[in-house]
Design a protein around this motif. Structure first.
Motif, PDB file in Angstrom:
ATOM      1  N   SER A 127      -4.498  16.161  -1.738  1.00 44.05           N
ATOM      2  CA  SER A 127      -3.619  15.142  -2.322  1.00 44.05           C
ATOM      3  C   SER A 127      -3.187  14.113  -1.269  1.00 44.05           C
ATOM      4  CB  SER A 127      -2.382  15.807  -2.926  1.00 44.05           C
ATOM      5  OG  SER A 127      -1.554  16.357  -1.906  1.00 44.05           O
ATOM      6  N   GLY A 128      -2.780  12.936  -1.768  1.00 43.88           N
ATOM      7  CA  GLY A 128      -2.197  11.916  -0.895  1.00 43.88           C
ATOM      8  C   GLY A 128      -3.164  11.266   0.075  1.00 43.88           C
ATOM      9  N   GLU A 129      -4.447  11.290  -0.243  1.00 45.83           N
ATOM     10  CA  GLU A 129      -5.448  10.765   0.704  1.00 45.83           C
ATOM     11  C   GLU A 129      -5.231   9.280   0.985  1.00 45.83           C
ATOM     12  OE1 GLU A 129     -10.306  10.352   1.149  1.00 45.83           O
ATOM     13  OE2 GLU A 129      -9.459  11.619  -0.424  1.00 45.83           O
ATOM     14  N   LEU A 130      -4.923   8.501  -0.053  1.00 44.20           N
ATOM     15  CA  LEU A 130      -4.706   7.071   0.118  1.00 44.20           C
ATOM     16  C   LEU A 130      -3.495   6.809   1.013  1.00 44.20           C
ATOM     17  CD1 LEU A 130      -5.780   4.286  -0.818  1.00 44.20           C
ATOM     18  CD2 LEU A 130      -4.089   4.380  -2.675  1.00 44.20           C
ATOM     19  N   LEU A 131      -2.434   7.574   0.812  1.00 43.69           N
ATOM     20  CA  LEU A 131      -1.226   7.416   1.619  1.00 43.69           C
ATOM     21  C   LEU A 131      -1.488   7.811   3.075  1.00 43.69           C
ATOM     22  CD1 LEU A 131       1.786   6.791   1.756  1.00 43.69           C
ATOM     23  CD2 LEU A 131       2.251   9.147   1.067  1.00 43.69           C
ATOM     24  N   THR A 132      -2.215   8.901   3.268  1.00 43.58           N
ATOM     25  CA  THR A 132      -2.526   9.342   4.623  1.00 43.58           C
ATOM     26  C   THR A 132      -3.324   8.290   5.370  1.00 43.58           C
ATOM     27  OG1 THR A 132      -2.512  11.667   3.991  1.00 43.58           O
ATOM     28  CG2 THR A 132      -3.737  11.094   5.971  1.00 43.58           C
ATOM     29  N   ARG A 133      -4.309   7.710   4.716  1.00 43.00           N
ATOM     30  CA  ARG A 133      -5.164   6.699   5.355  1.00 43.00           C
ATOM     31  C   ARG A 133      -4.357   5.472   5.774  1.00 43.00           C
ATOM     32  NH1 ARG A 133     -10.015   3.502   2.295  1.00 43.00           N
ATOM     33  NH2 ARG A 133      -8.190   2.487   1.383  1.00 43.00           N
ATOM     34  N   ALA A 134      -3.491   4.991   4.878  1.00 41.70           N
ATOM     35  CA  ALA A 134      -2.685   3.815   5.184  1.00 41.70           C
ATOM     36  C   ALA A 134      -1.669   4.116   6.284  1.00 41.70           C
ATOM     37  CB  ALA A 134      -1.971   3.334   3.916  1.00 41.70           C
ATOM     38  N   ALA A 135      -1.046   5.303   6.213  1.00 39.40           N
ATOM     39  CA  ALA A 135      -0.022   5.660   7.187  1.00 39.40           C
ATOM     40  C   ALA A 135      -0.619   5.825   8.586  1.00 39.40           C
ATOM     41  CB  ALA A 135       0.692   6.932   6.757  1.00 39.40           C
ATOM     42  N   ARG A 136      -1.780   6.438   8.666  1.00 37.60           N
ATOM     43  CA  ARG A 136      -2.408   6.616   9.979  1.00 37.60           C
ATOM     44  C   ARG A 136      -2.763   5.271  10.597  1.00 37.60           C
ATOM     45  NH1 ARG A 136      -6.138  11.990  10.585  1.00 37.60           N
ATOM     46  NH2 ARG A 136      -4.413  13.460  10.329  1.00 37.60           N
ATOM     47  N   THR A 137      -3.279   4.372   9.795  1.00 37.17           N
ATOM     48  CA  THR A 137      -3.589   3.039  10.301  1.00 37.17           C
ATOM     49  C   THR A 137      -2.321   2.356  10.794  1.00 37.17           C
ATOM     50  OG1 THR A 137      -5.409   2.866   8.721  1.00 37.17           O
ATOM     51  CG2 THR A 137      -4.640   0.826   9.740  1.00 37.17           C
ATOM     52  N   ALA A 139      10.498   9.930   4.776  1.00 38.62           N
ATOM     53  CA  ALA A 139      11.262  11.179   4.849  1.00 38.62           C
ATOM     54  C   ALA A 139      11.671  11.645   3.459  1.00 38.62           C
ATOM     55  CB  ALA A 139      12.489  10.989   5.733  1.00 38.62           C
ATOM     56  N   LYS A 140      12.081  10.708   2.625  1.00 36.60           N
ATOM     57  CA  LYS A 140      12.469  11.041   1.254  1.00 36.60           C
ATOM     58  C   LYS A 140      11.267  11.585   0.474  1.00 36.60           C
ATOM     59  CE  LYS A 140      14.842   8.980  -2.754  1.00 36.60           C
ATOM     60  NZ  LYS A 140      13.823   9.075  -3.811  1.00 36.60           N
ATOM     61  N   HIS A 141      10.117  10.952   0.671  1.00 36.62           N
ATOM     62  CA  HIS A 141       8.902  11.418   0.018  1.00 36.62           C
ATOM     63  C   HIS A 141       8.576  12.848   0.446  1.00 36.62           C
ATOM     64  CE1 HIS A 141       4.838  11.154  -1.720  1.00 36.62           C
ATOM     65  NE2 HIS A 141       4.395  11.702  -0.599  1.00 36.62           N
ATOM     66  N   GLY A 142       8.718  13.129   1.725  1.00 36.70           N
ATOM     67  CA  GLY A 142       8.465  14.483   2.205  1.00 36.70           C
ATOM     68  C   GLY A 142       9.443  15.491   1.641  1.00 36.70           C
ATOM     69  N   SER A 143      10.711  15.109   1.589  1.00 39.36           N
ATOM     70  CA  SER A 143      11.722  16.024   1.040  1.00 39.36           C
ATOM     71  C   SER A 143      11.463  16.334  -0.423  1.00 39.36           C
ATOM     72  CB  SER A 143      13.122  15.414   1.209  1.00 39.36           C
ATOM     73  OG  SER A 143      13.469  15.314   2.571  1.00 39.36           O
ATOM     74  N   ALA A 171       0.831  -1.212   0.000  1.00 35.66           N
ATOM     75  CA  ALA A 171       0.000   0.000   0.000  1.00 35.66           C
ATOM     76  C   ALA A 171       0.857   1.250   0.000  1.00 35.66           C
ATOM     77  CB  ALA A 171      -0.931  -0.015   1.208  1.00 35.66           C
ATOM     78  N   PHE A 172       1.915   1.262   0.809  1.00 37.50           N
ATOM     79  CA  PHE A 172       2.782   2.434   0.861  1.00 37.50           C
ATOM     80  C   PHE A 172       3.442   2.690  -0.489  1.00 37.50           C
ATOM     81  CE2 PHE A 172       3.457   1.785   5.691  1.00 37.50           C
ATOM     82  CZ  PHE A 172       2.360   2.574   5.962  1.00 37.50           C
ATOM     83  N   GLU A 173       3.915   1.645  -1.122  1.00 37.51           N
ATOM     84  CA  GLU A 173       4.580   1.817  -2.420  1.00 37.51           C
ATOM     85  C   GLU A 173       3.627   2.402  -3.457  1.00 37.51           C
ATOM     86  OE1 GLU A 173       6.072  -2.050  -3.319  1.00 37.51           O
ATOM     87  OE2 GLU A 173       7.807  -1.898  -1.971  1.00 37.51           O
ATOM     88  N   LYS A 174       2.436   1.834  -3.551  1.00 34.00           N
ATOM     89  CA  LYS A 174       1.480   2.302  -4.558  1.00 34.00           C
ATOM     90  C   LYS A 174       0.922   3.683  -4.195  1.00 34.00           C
ATOM     91  CE  LYS A 174       0.175  -2.230  -6.321  1.00 34.00           C
ATOM     92  NZ  LYS A 174      -0.911  -3.203  -6.604  1.00 34.00           N
ATOM     93  N   ALA A 175       0.660   3.911  -2.910  1.00 29.52           N
ATOM     94  CA  ALA A 175       0.096   5.198  -2.497  1.00 29.52           C
ATOM     95  C   ALA A 175       1.106   6.322  -2.652  1.00 29.52           C
ATOM     96  CB  ALA A 175      -0.378   5.113  -1.049  1.00 29.52           C
ATOM     97  N   MET A 176       2.396   6.023  -2.468  1.00 28.99           N
ATOM     98  CA  MET A 176       3.419   7.056  -2.666  1.00 28.99           C
ATOM     99  C   MET A 176       3.504   7.448  -4.137  1.00 28.99           C
ATOM    100  SD  MET A 176       6.692   6.312  -0.242  1.00 28.99           S
ATOM    101  CE  MET A 176       6.597   6.441   1.532  1.00 28.99           C
ATOM    102  N   VAL A 177       3.425   6.470  -5.007  1.00 27.77           N
ATOM    103  CA  VAL A 177       3.456   6.765  -6.441  1.00 27.77           C
ATOM    104  C   VAL A 177       2.263   7.649  -6.806  1.00 27.77           C
ATOM    105  CG1 VAL A 177       3.223   5.765  -8.756  1.00 27.77           C
ATOM    106  CG2 VAL A 177       4.748   4.701  -7.071  1.00 27.77           C
ATOM    107  N   GLN A 178       1.091   7.302  -6.291  1.00 30.28           N
ATOM    108  CA  GLN A 178      -0.111   8.084  -6.578  1.00 30.28           C
ATOM    109  C   GLN A 178       0.005   9.497  -6.010  1.00 30.28           C
ATOM    110  OE1 GLN A 178      -3.994   6.192  -5.929  1.00 30.28           O
ATOM    111  NE2 GLN A 178      -4.702   8.081  -4.936  1.00 30.28           N
ATOM    112  N   ALA A 179       0.485   9.604  -4.771  1.00 28.56           N
ATOM    113  CA  ALA A 179       0.626  10.921  -4.141  1.00 28.56           C
ATOM    114  C   ALA A 179       1.635  11.785  -4.896  1.00 28.56           C
ATOM    115  CB  ALA A 179       1.042  10.764  -2.687  1.00 28.56           C
ATOM    116  N   ARG A 180       2.730  11.157  -5.350  1.00 27.92           N
ATOM    117  CA  ARG A 180       3.749  11.919  -6.082  1.00 27.92           C
ATOM    118  C   ARG A 180       3.166  12.441  -7.391  1.00 27.92           C
ATOM    119  NH1 ARG A 180       6.347  14.699  -4.469  1.00 27.92           N
ATOM    120  NH2 ARG A 180       7.139  13.221  -2.941  1.00 27.92           N
ATOM    121  N   ALA A 181       2.370  11.639  -8.057  1.00 19.66           N
ATOM    122  CA  ALA A 181       1.758  12.082  -9.309  1.00 19.66           C
ATOM    123  C   ALA A 181       0.808  13.248  -9.056  1.00 19.66           C
ATOM    124  CB  ALA A 181       1.012  10.912  -9.958  1.00 19.66           C
TER     125      ALA A 181
END
Length: 680
Positions: free
Chosen positions: A64-74, A99-103, A30-40
């Motif tokens: 943006s990044g709703e899918l990533l936020t949901r998975a990360a919070r869980t 951290a890399k994604h945030g940077s 989930a993190f891998e796919k959600a990061m790609v989506q959030a980056r796009a």
């Protein structure tokens, strides 16, 4: 592996995470796919050919990044409250990736230019108060993440962020392992000497959970170790237990955190220098109410001086008590709680064994809920059969006075080996109105010792206060009434965030509350007025000790983050010398010694910011006076102002201004000193 539930719509009641369907490996995918989506999504905002507007830039970033936020919070709620080796491995792997994604987001030059363009013309955009605040937060965040640096500076900032994320995660896991692995096994009558029935029962339950039926176990959970230090008459065992508790994170071996602290301080100092600040403390405080290290030190010193004087007086009383029993020794840290309990009994005719039967967990939860009902018109209905991450977790639907759904409240109250120590509030989902009304899902996590099967779980008064404190945070999340996620609920200045929680503690100590909910767990009879009077009379007992052990932490946290060179930092030596410089009593240790000081080193939340509890306490001590001056602790007009300006406002208003809007003036420090019984 089943189909990944983290990547699908949740059709669960109230859209709770489908915990029973989630496997650890699901998070990695989930993190891998959600990061790609959030980056796009973020790149699309940055590369938008249209001129920047609030909606196509700031609002778009918020969405943006709703899918990533949901998975990360869980994930991060589970990693704190119910972890396992698989989750811990994923946490270590993902920390630098997040951290890399945030940077990559904060250092996106095109994106920052859009934000900077909006900031430069903010007075001409016709923004409302909330939009103006959200724009300010984004501009500040990007600047503080290095968006304005050159290429080399950005690259180094990204490296620092990834390194800090990795070692912060390791710090937290090391502390958890030290806590989970430790058990003081009690077997003989000598081992159990002095322990009251409630503690023996809790120790038997802890032993049974660890496969040691017929024995008794003291753990490093505060609800286990502190009562043991209070009541055990076996001084060598008290010393053994205290040293294990105090020594978390510095036992040598793989869980020793001292090198991690040294690296953390050095990296933070370098980060601050890159951003043009004198030290990390200067950098961190620049975005708070306090603004400067000098302002923090001034507050802490004003409190430290009278607290130290009081603690010296308290220590002498403890020594007198020990001598009266034939104890020919200097009071040590493992003696303080034991003899303080005896002195309290002597001075106020009050002891914990008399008090605790009246403090049932279920009744204190009920008291916290009832207080919210009377202040804000909320109602709480327990829901059974809903998805939870552990059988002990309880779920309540929260509604307003009109019966409208407000949110969900989850209560996770008992200590276990899979949970980090302490108590905290978090959110599986925050309130906002970006696209329709999104209601919050809030959780309070505690570490109380569970009663034996069929028996009530009994709390100390400090436990009960902790429950009210965290529920105050919970209400800050539940009552949030804003449009944008970034300023929702507890998304406020760090030294303001403790105001709603610490203020809420005041209601617990009020006779109007205690007389209704402090009832005996066997007879159901209310706490006798005489006992209630003694409890309230003794409320400021041992405040010298309590203030010194806290303030020492805040001062050490400040001083260590004022260092500009820490490559050869000896953490133990630094702690020792800093405490010597402030004349720390030998009989008291820091509430959180540096090697297990998770507030400061397991992430960035309270780094150079542990003072925040006291900064907020200046406000909360003063704020409760608004109710007292009305002669009604549930005064409707004052409660409405409290809701409007504090609990529902999130990070929309300036914290100093919103406090004044509630109270009519700035807070006064004398209220804090009076509350703690330290006023001259």
């Amino acid at each position: 592996m089943t189909a990944n539930p983290l990547l699908t719509e949740w059709n669960t009641p109230f859209e709770l995470p489908p915990f029973s369907d989630i496997e650890p490996a699901h998070f990695t995918e989930a993190f891998e796919k959600a990061m790609v989506q959030a980056r796009a999504e973020i790149n699309a905002i940055a590369d938008n050919a249209e001129a920047p507007t609030f909606d196509n830039t700031i609002r778009a970033l918020e969405a943006s990044g709703e899918l990533l936020t949901r998975a990360a919070r869980t994930f991060y709620n589970l990693s704190g409250a119910h972890t396992n080796p698989d989750l811990q491995a994923i946490e270590r792997e993902m920390a630098p990736k997040f951290a890399k994604h945030g940077s990559e987001t904060f250092q996106n030059e095109a994106l920052f230019q859009r934000i900077a363009s909006l900031w430069s013309q903010r007075g001409e955009l016709g923004l409302d108060e909330e939009q103006a605040r959200v724009l300010e937060r984004y501009h500040t965040m990007f600047q503080r993440a290095g968006a304005g640096l050159g290429a080399a500076g950005k690259s180094r900032m990204a490296e620092i962020s990834q390194n800090l994320a990795s070692i912060g995660t390791q710090f937290a896991q090391n502390v958890l392992k030290d806590e989970a692995d430790y058990k003081l096994v009690l077997e003989s009558e000598e081992d159990l000497a002095g322990l009251p029935d409630f503690l023996i029962a809790a120790a038997a339950e802890a032993a049974a959970e660890r496969g040691l039926e017929g024995k008794y176990v003291i753990t490093l959970s505060r609800s286990s170790i502190e009562p043991f230090l209070q009541f055990s008459t076996n001084r060598p065992l008290r010393e053994t237990a205290f040293k294990a508790w105090s020594g978390r994170g510095e036992g040598g071996g793989e869980t020793d955190n001292r090198e991690i602290v040294s690296k953390t301080v050095a990296l933070r100092a370098e980060k601050a220098k890159l951003l043009g600040f004198d030290s990390f403390a200067h950098f961190k405080l620049d975005d708070t109410m306090a603004k400067t290290p000098d302002a923090v030190r001034e507050l802490l010193t004003k409190v430290w001086t009278p607290a130290l004087k009081r603690a010296r007086e308290e220590e002498e009383k403890l020594a007198e008590m020990a001598r009266s029993e034939g104890g020919n020794f200097k009071i040590a840290p493992w003696d303080w709680r034991h003899y303080a309990e005896k002195v309290r009994k002597d001075e106020f005719d009050l002891d914990e064994t008399e008090l605790k039967p009246y403090l049932q967990l279920d009744k204190i939860i009920e008291a916290a809920f009832d207080t919210a009902t009377r202040l804000f018109g909320l109602s709480f209905e327990e829901k059974h059969g809903l998805p939870t991450y552990h059988p002990d977790v309880r779920v309540f639907e929260v509604k307003d006075r009109d019966g409208k759904h407000v949110g969900l409240f989850l209560g996770d109250y008992f200590a276990r080996a899979s949970k980090r120590s302490g108590a905290w509030m978090s959110a599986f989902r925050s309130q906002h109105r970006l696209d329709g009304e999104i209601s919050p899902i809030i959780v309070n996590v505690m570490n109380f010792s569970k009663g034996t099967p069929g028996e009530a779980t009994l709390l100390t008064f400090d436990d009960a206060r902790t429950l009210f404190h965290e529920f105050g945070h919970g209400l800050h999340g539940l009552l949030s009434n804003v449009t944008y996620p970034i300023i929702s609920g507890t998304g406020v200045a760090r030294d303001f965030v403790e105001l709603p929680s610490q203020l809420y503690e005041h209601w617990l100590s009020e006779p109007e509350v205690l007389s209704r909910f402090a009832v005996h767990y066997k007879t159901g009879e209310a706490m006798p007025n005489a006992l209630l009077d003694k409890l309230l009379a003794a409320e400021n007992f041992n405040q010298g000790f309590a203030t010194v052990e806290y303030t020492a932490c805040a001062l050490v946290d400040l001083e260590i983050h004022l260092l500009t060179e820490a490559s050869d930092l000896d953490v133990t030596d630094f702690e020792k010398k800093t405490l010597q410089a402030i004349d720390m009593p030998d009989a008291i240790t820091m509430r959180h010694r540096v090697p297990h000081f998770a507030h400061a080193f397991a992430g960035d939340s309270y780094s150079a910011g542990y003072y925040s509890y006291m900064w907020s306490e200046v406000m909360d001590a003063d704020a409760f006076g608004a109710f007292e001056e009305k002669g009604d602790i549930f005064d409707p007009e004052t409660a409405e102002k409290l809701y409007t300006h504090i609990y529902s406002a999130g990070g929309r208003p300036d914290p100093a201004q919103t406090y004044k809007a509630f109270r009519g003036r700035a807070p006064e420090i004398n209220a804090l000193l009076t509350k703690r019984g330290l006023a001259a």
